[in-house]
Design a protein around this motif. Structure first.
Motif, mmCIF file in Angstrom:
data_model
loop_
_atom_site.group_PDB
_atom_site.id
_atom_site.type_symbol
_atom_site.label_atom_id
_atom_site.label_comp_id
_atom_site.label_asym_id
_atom_site.label_seq_id
_atom_site.Cartn_x
_atom_site.Cartn_y
_atom_site.Cartn_z
ATOM 1 N N LEU A 1 1.469 -1.915 1.639
ATOM 2 C CA LEU A 1 1.290 -0.831 0.909
ATOM 3 C C LEU A 1 0.881 -1.231 -0.538
ATOM 4 N N ASP A 2 1.582 -2.241 -0.954
ATOM 5 C CA ASP A 2 1.320 -2.783 -2.232
ATOM 6 C C ASP A 2 -0.144 -3.201 -2.655
ATOM 7 N N ALA A 3 -0.407 -3.938 -1.652
ATOM 8 C CA ALA A 3 -1.871 -4.324 -1.808
ATOM 9 C C ALA A 3 -2.955 -3.058 -1.804
ATOM 10 N N ALA A 4 -2.412 -2.075 -1.065
ATOM 11 C CA ALA A 4 -3.375 -1.126 -0.800
ATOM 12 C C ALA A 4 -3.388 -0.124 -2.355
ATOM 13 N N GLY A 5 -2.559 -0.196 -3.221
ATOM 14 C CA GLY A 5 -2.465 0.324 -4.406
ATOM 15 C C GLY A 5 -1.324 1.375 -4.377
#
Length: 204
Positions: free
Chosen positions: A22-26
């Motif tokens: 989720l963090d990598a997806a923004g």
């Protein structure tokens, strides 16, 4: 705002993989909880209440946010009413685009079909029980099985509920319940039992 939601079923499991994705997806604000999908899921309810127009809700998989198709559709409707959108990182569901909206419509159609099949099976079972003379628990019915079938035939022939009720000396609500057994509080029109009856079997 881009929100993220992560969930695992037990306290022994970890949400780290989901949070990293989720963090990598923004995702700018990630909520997480450790509870079964059949539980209250307070963090999810709080997050849905905070969504506003233009927000995006990210999830790793849809089964992390919904316990069933019905639950998913309710969540999607809540997101839509807030003016937000939802996207799954591992599945082709993204309501920010036309394909995702189409998938939601397909899911809704499948759910409606499922409800229709269940409803028809229940009604068919009730009709079969009436023909066999089976009586469910509770107070004694106002009409006998033969009278119930005759009442339904009179309704299918165009008689009003009030006319049929007066003919048998019962209340109009008795005829209404006969046509629409255990009707839910919904605007969806239910098929009447008379649609499933075989007129030649009606006792005159």
């Amino acid at each position: 705002m881009i929100y993220g939601y992560a969930r695992v079923s037990t306290k022994e499991q970890e949400t780290r993989m989901q949070i990293d994705a989720l963090d990598a997806a923004g995702a700018q604000d990630i909520r997480q909880e450790k509870c079964s999908s059949v539980g209250a899921r307070p963090e999810l309810r709080k997050l849905l209440a905070e969504l506003s127009k233009g927000d995006v809700l990210l999830v790793y998989k849809m089964d992390r946010i919904a316990r069933s198709l019905k639950d998913l559709l309710l969540i999607l409707e809540s997101v839509k009413q807030a003016g937000a959108s939802i996207r799954s990182l591992t599945e082709p569901l993204d309501t920010t685009g036309p394909i995702g909206l189409f998938i939601v419509q397909v899911l809704g159609a499948v759910a409606q079909l499922e409800r229709g099949i269940i409803r028809e099976r229940a009604i068919a079972g009730q009709v079969a029980a009436i023909k066999r003379g089976v009586v469910w628990g509770g107070r004694k019915p106002s009409l006998s099985p033969a009278q119930s079938l005759e009442a339904l035939k009179l309704r299918s022939d165009g008689k009003t509920q009030q006319e049929v009720a007066e003919y048998f000396g019962v209340s109009r609500s008795t005829i209404s319940r006969l046509e629409h057994p255990a009707a839910p509080r919904s605007s969806t029109k239910r098929p009447v039992l008379s649609q499933y009856l075989n007129p030649p079997e009606i006792a005159e």
